[in-house]
Design a protein around this motif. Structure first.
Motif, PDB file in Angstrom:
ATOM      1  N   SER A  70      -0.561   9.572  -6.323  1.00 16.56           N
ATOM      2  CA  SER A  70      -0.480   7.843  -6.067  1.00 16.56           C
ATOM      3  C   SER A  70      -1.725   7.124  -5.691  1.00 16.56           C
ATOM      4  N   HIS A  71      -2.191   7.847  -4.914  1.00 11.57           N
ATOM      5  CA  HIS A  71      -3.414   6.566  -4.823  1.00 11.57           C
ATOM      6  C   HIS A  71      -4.344   6.752  -5.361  1.00 11.57           C
ATOM      7  N   PHE A  88       7.138  -5.078   3.379  1.00 13.30           N
ATOM      8  CA  PHE A  88       6.643  -4.121   4.777  1.00 13.30           C
ATOM      9  C   PHE A  88       7.799  -5.826   4.984  1.00 13.30           C
ATOM     10  N   GLN A  91       6.662  -8.327   7.780  1.00 14.64           N
ATOM     11  CA  GLN A  91       5.167  -8.922   7.567  1.00 14.64           C
ATOM     12  C   GLN A  91       5.265  -9.884   6.420  1.00 14.64           C
ATOM     13  N   HIS A  99      -1.495  -6.639   0.959  1.00 15.40           N
ATOM     14  CA  HIS A  99      -1.722  -5.183   0.828  1.00 15.40           C
ATOM     15  C   HIS A  99      -1.820  -5.042  -0.497  1.00 15.40           C
ATOM     16  N   HIS A 102      -5.262  -4.834  -1.772  1.00 20.48           N
ATOM     17  CA  HIS A 102      -6.143  -4.145  -0.904  1.00 20.48           C
ATOM     18  C   HIS A 102      -7.571  -3.819  -1.603  1.00 20.48           C
ATOM     19  N   THR A 166      -2.326  -5.915  -7.182  1.00 23.65           N
ATOM     20  CA  THR A 166      -3.337  -5.051  -7.600  1.00 23.65           C
ATOM     21  C   THR A 166      -3.765  -4.993  -9.169  1.00 23.65           C
TER      22      THR A 166
ATOM     23  N   ALA B 172      -0.064  -2.257   7.150  1.00 21.74           N
ATOM     24  CA  ALA B 172       0.139  -1.301   6.438  1.00 21.74           C
ATOM     25  C   ALA B 172       1.370  -0.160   6.420  1.00 21.74           C
ATOM     26  N   ASP B 176       4.551   0.761   6.763  1.00 18.40           N
ATOM     27  CA  ASP B 176       4.988   2.642   5.237  1.00 18.40           C
ATOM     28  C   ASP B 176       3.948   2.493   4.866  1.00 18.40           C
ATOM     29  N   GLU B 178       3.538   5.358   2.782  1.00 15.99           N
ATOM     30  CA  GLU B 178       4.217   5.822   1.367  1.00 15.99           C
ATOM     31  C   GLU B 178       3.295   4.254   0.378  1.00 15.99           C
ATOM     32  N   THR B 179       4.070   3.544   0.815  1.00 15.91           N
ATOM     33  CA  THR B 179       4.235   1.889   0.277  1.00 15.91           C
ATOM     34  C   THR B 179       2.656   2.204   0.208  1.00 15.91           C
ATOM     35  N   ALA B 180       1.989   2.169   1.112  1.00 11.88           N
ATOM     36  CA  ALA B 180       0.568   1.957   1.794  1.00 11.88           C
ATOM     37  C   ALA B 180      -0.263   1.977   0.697  1.00 11.88           C
ATOM     38  N   ARG B 181       0.372   3.922   0.600  1.00 10.82           N
ATOM     39  CA  ARG B 181      -0.780   4.488  -0.503  1.00 10.82           C
ATOM     40  C   ARG B 181      -0.412   3.815  -2.148  1.00 10.82           C
ATOM     41  N   MET B 182       1.029   3.285  -1.637  1.00 11.20           N
ATOM     42  CA  MET B 182       0.810   3.170  -3.641  1.00 11.20           C
ATOM     43  C   MET B 182       0.062   2.113  -3.795  1.00 11.20           C
ATOM     44  N   LEU B 183      -0.485   1.118  -3.142  1.00 12.23           N
ATOM     45  CA  LEU B 183      -0.759   0.487  -3.601  1.00 12.23           C
ATOM     46  C   LEU B 183      -2.354   0.836  -3.764  1.00 12.23           C
ATOM     47  N   ILE B 185      -4.539   1.602  -0.856  1.00 12.23           N
ATOM     48  CA  ILE B 185      -4.991   1.581   0.898  1.00 12.23           C
ATOM     49  C   ILE B 185      -4.761   3.578   0.529  1.00 12.23           C
TER      50      ILE B 185
END
Lengths: 253, 288
Positions: A70-71, A88, A91, A99, A102, A166, B172, B176, B178-183, B185
């Protein structure tokens, strides 16, 4: 720009998707329709790289992306939202969007620690970009509110804002209007069909026929893991297979 | 009465100076826990290696003090990156295996330490001599400088976490992953950095206590016990909570030591900490 080539996905003995194939063209707004358990979420997960298909291929912008994480896919420009609002929660709205930005912001750890003027200027620029995304979705007023404290309708818009930040090429929206009031849903879909689709191709999962027919270019119907319809939303109600499989059931329910 | 007040003042000041060093060790632990969800049992050994690094670089090889710190900083950062890559990354999410891996790492480093450094306790002369008097409270320059460096490092960590893009990504991931990876990161790289920074903080804390204590390869045990106490009382994952709890432990230990004797002071620290946890189970600034 997105080509799904005969995807099959099995979980143990259960076949969630069976030889599903379709293409999505640049700038399209496509709805993925189907009753619960039809395989819509599985398909989304595969396109977004949550897990690989058992068989088949995904081609994105002419490149085979089958099995990428996914990344990696996020870096290629695939963004998604979830049915449950994934934010999040601790935040602020603005930080959430940051985010999303990023991968478009350089790291500069040393400059950040020293708080150099150039870094401060860059940070203000980044914050301005994030605010721009909030403005686009009409929720800039909530910039400093902690995400968990926002009303559901705003949270949903915020998840879309984070995904949009994004700067995706392909945006996957999982039931963007679910849980929203009729007015909120209309507002969401107006944004999706105008501001958002000007920026990227959109595929969304939707149950509500009013939304599919009202805003989408094309509908794809899944039923027990198989594609049973691919065409204009207006044709949905005239297609006997769709009516039997989905609309009939929905009306009974 | 005056004597008591004076002793308490002295104990308070020394306690704060000691506390800030506890804070450094505990912050690394909380950072690694927050990002990687790993309780790094080997953290005390990194602190020990920092102290031993001073003995070998500064006392044996006679490097200048600044060069000693640079060597320790670089080696600890590298060690953090290496350990994350070799042990923590392949075992992400499997907490029981991670406990085995990090306890194992702790014991391996200790054993190697006994072999390499021997059983003879090592002493490091003060980097700085002299005493500074504030009113009636007299503080060794050595400790004041160590505390000043500690304050600067804590400030830098705050800046890293709250002012930089990497810090935003850390927060982030903490919330979370998983969400961070999806964005987009890269959670693995951020985790490696968190691990490296955590190791560096522990090693530098070790470097600054080197002249204060006698050094041996088992010295990490007390440090890790105190750090666990501090991060739990501070509230897991909370940086500010860790700072407060670290200073509190330092002061209790020092003032308690002045009034009741060093042995009783440990008891006092734990009694107060248990009371804090009974009243606030999630810790001072933890989320329930």
């Amino acid at each position: 720009m997105l080509e799904i080539r005969s995807i099959t996905k099995r979980f143990g003995g259960l076949t969630a998707l069976q030889d599903v194939a379709f293409t999505v063209g640049r700038g399209e707004l496509v709805a993925l329709v189907g009753p619960n358990g039809a395989g819509k979420s599985t398909l989304f997960n595969i396109i977004a790289g949550a897990f690989p298909p058992t068989r088949g291929q995904i081609v994105f912008n002419g490149r085979d992306v089958t099995g990428l994480s996914s990344h990696d896919l996020a870096r290629l420009g695939v963004a998604r939202t979830f049915q449950q609002t994934t934010l999040f929660g601790e935040q602020t709205a603005l930080e959430n969007v940051l985010h999303g930005l990023h991968r478009h912001v350089p790291a500069r750890v040393v400059a950040g620690l020293l708080a150099t003027p150039a870094y401060g200027k860059e940070q203000r620029e980044v914050a301005r970009r994030a605010l721009g995304v909030l403005e686009l979705l009409g929720i800039a007023a909530y910039r400093d509110t902690v995400a968990a404290d926002l009303p559901l309708g705003i949270q949903k818009l915020l998840t879309v804002a984070v995904a949009l930040a994004t700067e995706p090429v392909l945006l996957l929206l999982d039931e963007p209007a679910a849980g929203l009031s009729r007015d909120e849903a209309t507002r969401m879909m107006n944004l999706v069909a105008s501001e958002i689709r000007q920026r990227c191709t959109v595929v969304l999962v939707e149950h509500n026929m009013r939304i599919v027919a009202g805003w989408c270019d094309r509908a794809l119907v899944l039923h027990f893991g198989q594609k049973i319809y691919d065409g204009a939303p207006e044709g949905l109600t005239r297609d006997q297979g769709v009516v039997d499989a989905y609309l009939g059931v929905a009306e009974l329910a | 009465m005056d004597v008591y007040l004076h002793l308490i003042g002295q104990g308070l000041a020394i306690g704060l100076l000691t506390g800030i060093l506890y804070v450094l060790i505990a912050l690394g632990l909380t950072l690694i826990y927050g990002i990687l969800h790993i309780v790094n049992f080997a953290h005390g050994e990194i602190y020990m290696l920092g102290a031993m690094g001073v003995f070998y670089c500064y006392v044996v090889f006679k490097l200048p003090f600044a060069a000693t710190l640079v060597v320790i900083l670089l080696l600890s950062l590298l060690l953090g990156l290496g350990v994350e890559r070799a042990f923590f990354r392949p075992l992400r999410g499997q907490w029981l295996q991670l406990v085995v891996a990090s306890v194992g790492l702790s014991l391996i480093i200790q054993s190697l330490g006994w072999i390499a450094f021997g059983i003879q306790e090592k002493n490091v002369p003060s980097f700085f001599t002299g005493v500074v008097a504030f009113g009636g409270v007299r503080l060794p320059t050595q400790r004041l400088i160590a505390a000043a460096v500690g304050v600067v490092l804590v400030g830098l960590l705050y800046a890293l976490v709250y002012r930089t893009k990497v810090g935003l990504a850390m927060r982030a991931i903490e919330e979370d992953e998983e969400t961070a990876r999806m964005l987009g990161i890269d959670a693995d790289r951020v985790a490696a950095l968190a691990c490296a920074v955590g190791f560096a903080l522990a090693a530098l804390a070790g470097a600054f206590v080197a002249p204060i204590y006698s050094l041996n390869p088992g010295m990490g045990l007390e440090a890790i016990l105190m750090s666990f106490l501090i991060i739990i009382v501070g509230g897991l994952g909370s940086i500010t909570g860790t700072v407060l709890a670290g200073l509190l432990v330092g002061v209790l230990q020092s003032v308690g030591g002045v009034l009741l004797g060093a042995e009783a002071a440990y008891g006092l620290v734990f009694i107060v900490m248990i009371v804090v946890l009974v009243v606030r189970p999630a810790g001072l600034l933890g989320k329930a």
